[in-house]
Design an enzyme around this catalytic site. Structure first.
Site, PDB file in Angstrom:
ATOM      1  N   SER A 150       0.857  -1.188   0.000  1.00  0.00           N
ATOM      2  CA  SER A 150       0.000   0.000   0.000  1.00  0.00           C
ATOM      3  C   SER A 150       0.888   1.230   0.000  1.00  0.00           C
ATOM      4  O   SER A 150       2.017   1.192   0.496  1.00  0.00           O
ATOM      5  CB  SER A 150      -0.891   0.011   1.250  1.00  0.00           C
ATOM      6  OG  SER A 150      -1.547   1.265   1.403  1.00  0.00           O
ATOM      7  N   TYR A 163      -2.024  -1.130  10.352  1.00  0.00           N
ATOM      8  CA  TYR A 163      -2.073  -1.418   8.912  1.00  0.00           C
ATOM      9  C   TYR A 163      -0.829  -0.876   8.212  1.00  0.00           C
ATOM     10  O   TYR A 163      -0.171  -1.591   7.445  1.00  0.00           O
ATOM     11  CB  TYR A 163      -3.327  -0.805   8.316  1.00  0.00           C
ATOM     12  CG  TYR A 163      -3.436  -0.956   6.815  1.00  0.00           C
ATOM     13  CD1 TYR A 163      -3.868  -2.158   6.256  1.00  0.00           C
ATOM     14  CD2 TYR A 163      -3.122   0.086   5.952  1.00  0.00           C
ATOM     15  CE1 TYR A 163      -3.968  -2.316   4.884  1.00  0.00           C
ATOM     16  CE2 TYR A 163      -3.223  -0.058   4.579  1.00  0.00           C
ATOM     17  CZ  TYR A 163      -3.645  -1.258   4.050  1.00  0.00           C
ATOM     18  OH  TYR A 163      -3.738  -1.403   2.694  1.00  0.00           O
TER      19      TYR A 163
END
Length: 259
Positions: A150, A163
């Protein structure tokens, strides 16, 4: 559908987390580009991943639905073994896409909360990659592993501490794996998407979607097939001298100045 060039002719791939938007996009693009077979994994969404398998078959590839809880190391290894057996031992591509993205303030986050995200997003990548590399080494023809990371690996967002940390670690795992598995003909890379559109996103988060479109030089959100295209490229002969690389797929958002 983009022009088809059969870049993955004859390959057998395993895509984890294939019931969701990005995983579905990856699996379908692999099939469209000539993969001989795509094993599509889910944890619980068997109906959704069954639909993905049906579309893979419509594109001319074989497909199988596999179910496993990837927070369990043994389940990760079992998943890869099952996919390899289905492919006749010729598993040539793994895409580690399965992951979770909860939101939670860092103050008050427990170790259990942290481990839930890290085990799903990172430990599964470690275990699946290790198992797939063993299969690729045994077969002797090498292969490719692609992790879905990401842009939050380098540009964290509030409420995403667990995350963002897990995705940063995924990027570094790929670089380490590329270093150690390269001599066996195994290339390992990451794809780091930006905001990928999904059904209902604009209604659920209108302000975020608006701000993203304003920030992106391309003026739009990403699509699952954008991530799929990046994964196809990295698994193909066109990327034969690319390993340990993080391919950012974000419409140019990370190119924006920060001041």
């Amino acid at each position: 559908m983009p022009p088809v060039s059969r870049l993955l002719e004859g390959r057998f791939a395993l895509v984890t987390g294939a019931s969701g938007g990005i995983g579905r996009g990856i699996a379908l693009r692999f099939a469209e580009e000539g993969a001989a077979g795509v094993a599509v994994h889910c944890r619980t969404g068997t109906e959704a991943v069954g639909e993905v398998a049906a579309r893979v078959r419509e594109s001319g590839a074989r497909a199988v639905v596999l179910q496993a809880d990837l927070t369990d190391e043994d389940a990760c290894r079992g998943l890869v073994r099952e996919a390899a057996e289905w492919a006749g031992g010729r598993l040539t591509a793994l895409v580690n896409n399965a992951g979770v993205q909860p939101t939670q303030p860092l103050p008050g986050m427990t170790a259990v909360d942290w481990r839930t995200v890290v085990d799903t997003n990172l430990t599964s990548v470690f275990a699946c990659t290790q198992a797939a590399a063993e299969v690729m080494r045994e077969h002797g023809a090498g292969g490719t592993v692609t992790h879905i990371a990401s842009i939050e690996a380098s540009a964290p967002a509030a409420l995403h501490a667990h995350y963002s940390a897990s995705k940063a670690a995924v990027v570094m795992h790929a670089r380490s794996a590329a270093l150690e598995y390269g001599p066996y003909g195994i290339r390992v890379n990451t794809v780091s998407p930006g905001l990928i559109d999904r059904e209902g996103l604009a209604e659920a988060w209108p302000d975020g979607v608006r701000r993203w479109r304003e920030a992106a030089p391309t003026g739009r959100l990403g699509r699952p097939e954008d991530v799929g295209d990046a994964c196809v490229f990295l698994a193909s002969r066109l990327a034969s001298w690319i390993t340990g690389h993080d391919l950012v797929v974000d419409g140019g958002v990370m190119a924006r100045p920060t001041w």
